[in-house]
Design a protein around this motif. Structure first.
Motif, PDB file in Angstrom:
ATOM      1  N   GLU A 186       3.698  -4.419  -2.630  1.00  0.00           N
ATOM      2  CA  GLU A 186       2.113  -3.872  -2.329  1.00  0.00           C
ATOM      3  C   GLU A 186       2.035  -2.366  -2.654  1.00  0.00           C
ATOM      4  O   GLU A 186       1.425  -1.799  -3.289  1.00  0.00           O
ATOM      5  CB  GLU A 186       1.903  -4.390  -0.764  1.00  0.00           C
ATOM      6  N   ASP A 187       3.255  -1.753  -1.978  1.00  0.00           N
ATOM      7  CA  ASP A 187       3.269  -0.327  -2.062  1.00  0.00           C
ATOM      8  C   ASP A 187       3.381   0.103  -3.447  1.00  0.00           C
ATOM      9  O   ASP A 187       3.143   1.336  -3.946  1.00  0.00           O
ATOM     10  CB  ASP A 187       4.470   0.200  -1.281  1.00  0.00           C
ATOM     11  N   SER A 190       5.535   2.718   5.190  1.00  0.00           N
ATOM     12  CA  SER A 190       4.905   2.784   3.797  1.00  0.00           C
ATOM     13  C   SER A 190       5.262   3.562   2.940  1.00  0.00           C
ATOM     14  O   SER A 190       5.503   4.761   3.186  1.00  0.00           O
ATOM     15  CB  SER A 190       3.409   2.517   3.777  1.00  0.00           C
ATOM     16  N   TYR A 191       5.699   3.320   1.659  1.00  0.00           N
ATOM     17  CA  TYR A 191       6.069   4.331   0.654  1.00  0.00           C
ATOM     18  C   TYR A 191       5.102   4.499  -0.333  1.00  0.00           C
ATOM     19  O   TYR A 191       5.330   4.936  -1.198  1.00  0.00           O
ATOM     20  CB  TYR A 191       7.287   3.670  -0.056  1.00  0.00           C
ATOM     21  N   ARG A 192       3.977   3.988   0.063  1.00  0.00           N
ATOM     22  CA  ARG A 192       2.679   3.985  -1.029  1.00  0.00           C
ATOM     23  C   ARG A 192       2.314   5.641  -1.403  1.00  0.00           C
ATOM     24  O   ARG A 192       2.379   5.857  -2.480  1.00  0.00           O
ATOM     25  CB  ARG A 192       1.392   3.692  -0.226  1.00  0.00           C
ATOM     26  N   ASN A 216       0.814   1.532  -6.044  1.00  0.00           N
ATOM     27  CA  ASN A 216       0.516   2.974  -6.009  1.00  0.00           C
ATOM     28  C   ASN A 216       1.431   3.794  -7.038  1.00  0.00           C
ATOM     29  O   ASN A 216       1.235   4.908  -7.314  1.00  0.00           O
ATOM     30  CB  ASN A 216       0.529   3.712  -4.609  1.00  0.00           C
TER      31      ASN A 216
END
Length: 249
Positions: free
Chosen positions: A69-70, A34-36, A73
């Protein structure tokens, strides 16, 4: 946290804009990656995020959905171009639509102005550099390859003509110069970019150029006309020690 900004344009009456630039995320269908958190960090360090292609690994819509999605953020505007990996599955229109629905300013021969800075971009294409650039001679397949390279350069020129801002950042996937792909095997240099892009860029006044694609390339170079070029692929070492570069426009 990052503590160094690359100053890539002379100061004028406009306020300085902090831009984070990064390429080659290669998002996979793997929930463990994830890159969040990274996008959250970038939101604190910069005012604009620029992504230089290969956003997905295989060009699958689900990969684009995971990136979208990520990006929830990411609290700052996002500007991007696509890369060759984003075309792999033949679903590039779906990938592009998903990213646009996530409020990404996806550039494909277009320009957008944010905070008095023009962002202009195309994917670019292969072809080689300098005197060894591939010419349109011989088999139809070679001529088709050169035609695609020329077409991308023309689309970049048309996009550049749309810009009215005094400061401009050019966003590419493929490299416009050989200097920022140094470190890659010499045998694949012709497949990492094309000097035709630099020839187009040097017809205009630009603040800087960013690209990705060359994972083992070098961070910084310049076009023959003196425009600063940065290879911001995630894998390339940058002055701030982070996966993204920080530029000051």
């Amino acid at each position: 946290m990052p503590d160094r900004l690359e100053n890539v344009a002379p100061k004028d009456s406009a306020r300085t804009l902090k831009v984070a630039a990064m390429g080659d995320l290669h998002v996979r269908e793997d929930p463990r990656t994830s890159y969040r958190d990274l996008f959250g960090e970038i939101s604190r360090e910069a005012e604009i995020l620029v992504l230089t292609g290969d956003l997905t690994n295989l060009g699958k819509p689900r990969e684009a959905e995971m990136l979208a999605e990520d990006l929830r953020n990411c609290l700052i505007p996002v500007v991007a171009v696509l890369g060759n990996h984003d075309y792999e599955s033949g679903a590039v229109d779906d990938v592009a639509n998903i990213l646009r629905q996530a409020h990404v300013h996806l550039l494909d021969g277009h320009a957008v102005e944010i905070e008095e800075v023009g962002f202009v971009g195309v994917k670019g294409f292969v072809g080689g550099f300098g005197s060894r650039m591939l010419g349109s001679f011989g088999e139809p397949a070679i001529k088709a390859m050169v035609s695609e390279s020329v077409n991308e350069a023309m689309r970049l020129e048309n996009a550049m003509r749309q810009v009215r801002a005094k400061r401009t950042l050019v966003v590419l996937h493929y490299a416009p110069i050989a200097e920022t792909v140094e470190g890659e095997p010499l045998e694949i240099f012709p497949f990492l970019g094309s000097s035709r892009l630099a020839e187009t860029i040097d017809r205009f006044k630009v603040s800087a150029v960013v690209h990705g694609h060359a994972h083992r390339g070098s961070y910084e170079g310049q076009t023959p006309g003196g425009a600063k070029v940065y290879n911001v692929a995630m894998h390339v070492a940058k002055p701030n020690g982070r996966p993204y570069a920080l530029l000051e426009l």
